[in-house]
Design an enzyme around this catalytic site. Structure first.
Site, PDB file in Angstrom:
ATOM      1  CG  ASP A  83     -78.698  11.365   2.010  1.00  0.00           C
ATOM      2  OD1 ASP A  83     -79.711  11.841   2.568  1.00  0.00           O
ATOM      3  OD2 ASP A  83     -77.556  11.840   2.132  1.00  0.00           O
ATOM      4  CG  ASP A 135     -83.148  13.689   4.771  1.00  0.00           C
ATOM      5  OD1 ASP A 135     -82.860  13.119   5.842  1.00  0.00           O
ATOM      6  OD2 ASP A 135     -82.531  14.670   4.340  1.00  0.00           O
ATOM      7  CD  GLU A 136     -78.706   9.917   6.267  1.00  0.00           C
ATOM      8  OE1 GLU A 136     -77.608   9.417   6.356  1.00  0.00           O
ATOM      9  OE2 GLU A 136     -79.052  10.923   6.927  1.00  0.00           O
TER      10      GLU A 136
END
Lengths: 365, 394
Positions: B14, B108-109
């Protein structure tokens, strides 16, 4: 139903039909084989709704009957039994029990009435052809059949009768293979049928080389008895393209080459062709053929062979697999390749012969 | 049935305050300042908040007006999505250096299944460190990584030591680490349900795990068992790899879950149309169609089928996609769907000529060509197929 037989009496017919019995089926009964016992004969039938195979053998029937059992499991059991074991198979309620020596198996079953059998195919004519010849037709064309093409009528093989000749044609739209043979007697009427791919491959598997084959052709099915196996296949309901139109009749640039020399040069060059597209460039000059390939890693291969050629220079690209498969199906020492230009199909055959012809469309490289 | 294979090694990576960190990185004057990335117009919401501004209680998805009330001196920045996307692509390609099994959750993860990578790259913790280092080296951004034996625990773990954290949870330590945590940390437990659970006097994972059926059933219904499993750190969902890199795809998360097959098919047709238009723009043909289906509970399925000859025709590729979805729906009737995607793979640009057609396959069908041209001129929604009419009703 109750019968006694040796392992081999059941294993051999089972192996003949198992090819059409698939593991994962939408209809559970299609994962089963139909066992029918009467008059000292056991027949085992498998089907995928398109192709049906029935194999028979002689067994000792204590009481006749019909039942279906899981095909793959039955096969695995018989394969695992010791050779020559005597096996007793009997129905017990809705189960089938199998005893062999000290081994005992109880299999689930489904009623024989649920099994979709093709009874009568309403043959319009029966073609008689030497079994070896028919097998040759398939061997020399089957590789050009399409596979899961949206043009569903290409996912099979065209069988066409005309007078005394029987013709097989297969094409996937990129290349085409055609092979002809003589019938034992004139066909009653000209007829065109498309046998689905699966049917062609199963038939090829069971065909031998001796004796005649009687091929009964109906409007929706074909059926043939090969040894102890009865083969039935649905026909593809569709119109095969007018293949005659795409076979070059008079190519302007004709070269003749040693078949093996050409094959080997193609195989060597192909190593560095793009693994996915298999593109290869042919550059033709009087009496010299240059082959070239390169791949995304910028590796390159070039090869040359002497050929007999008198025409203009020409550069043309092909999928090398199509050329290799056609060459593999030709059994003469020399091969003739007729070309027109870089956007037109080429014709590959034994020089001067017409019984087997191969057409390949080029690639733009 | 629970899979009993060897222990898995799952990473949840993350990025820390992704958009805000990028802005701070690109403009050094923002370093150490409270930065909010988000829409500044009337109903704009916070897309990302830097750690400096989080101290004031600002979090993502909060209305911008509320955020600015909490932290009036925050610097507001309009999102530069394309920029974030290209950095995200860079980070995902780092993930794929370590394993092909990468399931992206957003820019983003992502979840990474590195079970099979350990022989080559060292154990999971080693891989997690290497990934953090590679990301820093390539982007000067930090990531927090959770290492565990399943997705649920990995995701909880990555959140425990933010920013720039690396948290390892083993099957043996799972209970000790999870038990004292607030139920609010349980992924999938929304704010409302979370509040209801707390009203029942259940505040921690341990309490949730031990709560009797009679207490949980009114809140979770038939998911009661699932929730209790999750609270115990049990989760056997596989990491579902994203559609291959060498693919063109279009996917959409619906604003509300859809269960109606006709609406799903119409959404799918729209996505297939989009994917095919992209295919044609790149002058490619595809030999395989993949449909991606994510259920309301985030379980993700993919179904694919080869198509021959390769094509970029919307009708041909779309009908295969439709069949794949119909087959899946037949086996999963009434299920609510959160996301649909259509991907095309086995791409090629080689021009194999056809015996029965003139011209190479790259020449799109006349109808597709016309549609593409009109959309280019008048916008993506100017013209659509009747089968996609649902998107006009929006």
């Amino acid at each position: 139903m109750k019968l006694t037989a040796t392992r081999e009496d059941i294993l051999s017919p089972l192996q003949s039909v198992i090819g059409v019995v698939e593991r994962r089926q939408t209809m559970p009964v299609l994962a089963n084989v139909l066992l029918s016992a009467r008059d000292e004969r056991l027949s085992i039938t498998g089907t995928d709704l398109e192709v049906e195979l029935m194999a028979t053998s002689t067994v000792s029937v204590q009481s006749g009957g019909d039942i279906t059992v899981p095909g793959r499991k039955l096969l695995d059991i018989f394969k695992a039994l010791p050779e020559k074991t005597s096996v007793t198979l009997s129905t017990e309620g809705d189960r089938v029990s199998l005893r062999a020596g000290r081994s005992r198996f109880t299999l689930s079953s489904l009623s024989a009435t649920e099994f979709p059998l093709v009874d009568e195919i309403n043959a319009q004519q029966t073609l008689t052809v030497a079994q070896g010849e028919f097998r040759r037709l398939i061997d020399k064309t089957h590789f050009s059949m399409a596979q899961q093409d949206v043009r569903y009528y290409l996912n099979g093989m065209l069988l066409e009768t005309e007078g005394k000749s029987l013709r097989a044609v297969a094409t996937d739209g990129h290349r085409l293979a055609l092979c002809e043979t003589e019938l034992a007697e004139r066909a009653k009427s000209p007829q065109q049928v498309i046998v689905p791919r699966k049917g062609v491959l199963e038939l090829q598997r069971i065909l031998g080389t001796e004796g005649n084959l009687e091929l009964a052709v109906g409007t929706n099915h074909v059926r043939a008895q090969v040894g102890n196996v009865r083969f039935t296949s649905k026909l593809i309901d569709g119109r095969f393209p007018e293949y005659g139109r795409v076979i070059p009749t008079n190519p302007s640039k004709v070269l003749e080459a040693d078949r093996d020399a050409l094959r080997h040069a193609l195989q060597r060059t192909a190593i560095l062709s793009n693994e996915k597209y298999r593109g290869i460039r042919l550059m033709l000059r009087p009496d010299l053929l240059t082959l070239q390939a390169h791949n995304p890693e910028q590796e390159e291969a070039e090869d040359q062979i002497e050929v007999s050629y008198k025409g203009d220079e020409l550069e043309v690209g092909f999928n090398v697999n199509y050329l290799l498969e056609a060459l593999a199906a030709i059994d003469s020492e020399k091969v003739e390749i007729g070309l027109t230009d870089a956007n037109s199909s080429c014709l590959i055959r034994t020089p001067g012969a017409t019984a087997a012809r191969y057409v390949v469309m080029p690639m733009r490289l | 049935m629970r899979s009993t294979g060897p222990a898995r090694a799952i990473l949840h990576v993350d990025m820390d305050a992704f958009y805000a960190s990028i802005e701070q990185r690109d403009d050094p004057t923002l370093k150490g300042k409270p930065v909010i990335v988000g829409g500044t117009a009337g109903r704009g919401v916070v897309a990302a908040a830097s750690y400096e501004v989080r101290k004031f209680g600002v979090h993502s998805a909060m209305p911008m007006s509320t955020a600015l009330r909490l932290c009036p001196h925050a610097v507001c920045i309009t999102p530069r999505m394309q920029h974030y996307q290209s950095i995200s692509a860079q980070i995902f390609s780092i993930f794929r250096e370590f394993t092909p099994v990468v399931e992206g959750l957003s820019l983003d993860e992502a979840f990474l299944d590195v079970t099979a990578s350990q022989a080559l790259h060292g154990d999971a913790v080693h891989i997690a460190r290497a990934i953090k280092a590679r990301i820093w080296q390539a982007t000067h951004l930090t990531a927090s990584v959770g290492v565990a034996h399943n997705k649920l625990v990995a995701k909880i773990a990555s959140d425990l030591n933010k920013p720039d954290g690396l948290t390892v949870v083993t099957p043996e330590t799972t209970r000790a680490i999870l038990d004292p945590l607030s139920v609010r940390r349980l992924p999938g437990l929304g704010r409302k349900t979370g509040a209801r659970v707390e009203e029942l006097g259940i505040h921690t994972f341990a309490e949730l795990r031990r709560a009797p059926d009679a207490v949980l059933w009114p809140v979770f219904g038939r998911y009661t068992h699932r929730v209790r499993e999750r609270a115990s750190g049990i989760d056997d969902r596989p990491v579902v790899a994203d559609l291959e890199e060498k693919s063109i795809s279009a996917e959409d998360t619906f604003s509300t879950d859809i269960a109606d097959p006709a609406r799903l098919q119409s959404e799918l047709a729209r996505l297939a149309d989009l994917a095919c238009a992209r295919l044609r723009r790149k002058a490619l043909v595809a030999g395989c169609v993949t449909v991606k289906i994510r259920r309301h509970d985030f379980t993700t399925f993919t179904r694919q089928r080869r198509i021959s000859p390769p094509t970029n025709d919307t009708r041909a590729l779309g009908s295969v996609a439709r069949e794949l979805l119909a087959l899946w729906l037949a086996g999963n009737p009434g299920v609510r769907i959160r996301l649909l995607g259509v991907g095309v793979t086995h791409l090629s640009d080689a021009d194999q000529l056809d015996l029965f057609r003139s011209g190479p396959p790259r020449a799109a069908s006349a109808l597709d060509g016309t549609l593409d041209a009109i959309r280019q001129k008048f916008g993506a929604r100017a013209l659509t197929r009747a089968g996609n009419l649902e998107d006009l009703a929006d």
